[in-house]
Motif scaffolding. Sequence first.
Motif, mmCIF file in Angstrom:
data_model
loop_
_atom_site.group_PDB
_atom_site.id
_atom_site.type_symbol
_atom_site.label_atom_id
_atom_site.label_comp_id
_atom_site.label_asym_id
_atom_site.label_seq_id
_atom_site.Cartn_x
_atom_site.Cartn_y
_atom_site.Cartn_z
ATOM 1 N N UNK A 1 47.046 11.166 64.892
ATOM 2 C CA UNK A 1 47.679 11.869 63.791
ATOM 3 C C UNK A 1 46.750 11.825 62.581
ATOM 4 N N UNK A 2 46.883 12.792 61.720
ATOM 5 C CA UNK A 2 46.113 12.847 60.480
ATOM 6 C C UNK A 2 47.101 12.967 59.327
ATOM 7 N N UNK A 3 46.975 12.085 58.340
ATOM 8 C CA UNK A 3 47.837 12.152 57.170
ATOM 9 C C UNK A 3 47.493 13.426 56.406
ATOM 10 N N UNK B 1 52.785 10.187 52.942
ATOM 11 C CA UNK B 1 53.149 8.807 52.658
ATOM 12 C C UNK B 1 54.235 8.775 51.589
ATOM 13 N N UNK B 2 55.308 8.041 51.865
ATOM 14 C CA UNK B 2 56.404 7.827 50.918
ATOM 15 C C UNK B 2 56.404 6.351 50.527
ATOM 16 N N UNK B 3 56.475 6.086 49.257
ATOM 17 C CA UNK B 3 56.525 4.701 48.792
ATOM 18 C C UNK B 3 57.973 4.280 48.605
ATOM 19 N N UNK B 4 58.362 3.213 49.290
ATOM 20 C CA UNK B 4 59.694 2.633 49.175
ATOM 21 C C UNK B 4 59.539 1.190 48.718
ATOM 22 N N UNK C 1 55.027 6.306 56.524
ATOM 23 C CA UNK C 1 54.466 7.606 56.849
ATOM 24 C C UNK C 1 55.617 8.519 57.244
ATOM 25 N N UNK C 2 55.794 9.615 56.535
ATOM 26 C CA UNK C 2 56.886 10.550 56.801
ATOM 27 C C UNK C 2 56.402 11.764 57.565
#
Length: 145
Positions: free
Chosen positions: A45-47, A54-57, A63-64
């Motif tokens: 996969x490639x971001x 990427x989601x920061x929690x 990774x979304x």
Amino acid sequence: MRALDAAEVLPVAAGRALREAGLGWRPTAGDRFVLADRDMDAEVFVVSDMVADVHDFPSGPVIGFNGTVEWALDSVGTEQAVWLPAEDQLRRLLQGTFRRLERTQDSWAVTVHLPGDPAETVAVAGTAAEAYADALLQLLRRALT
């Protein structure tokens, strides 16, 4: 986007070894990764802002996967992914220890100067990326001792 040539992608085993040696990862656009232990190691996969982002929690980055991915994945924690750094990323991670990259007849050699060693260290592998990864692995292991 063009398909990734298998020779350009760091092997999953090398990515795992770097992670186990303590290499951290903060995903950014263009980073390649696989989902470990899901029978998907061959799927790189490639971001990207269009497919995976990427989601920061509060619990950490995740990774979304947006709706265009054919697998029914909503998101995975970065700890479930194995980062496969590109050659240029590996070279940057070596920082001031990097001395040179050389092509031999059938392999690549990365020369580094590890802190505390009087002599230079050479990592040899079949691809430049693997040689960089081997050199970085030696550096990370040295930092742990």
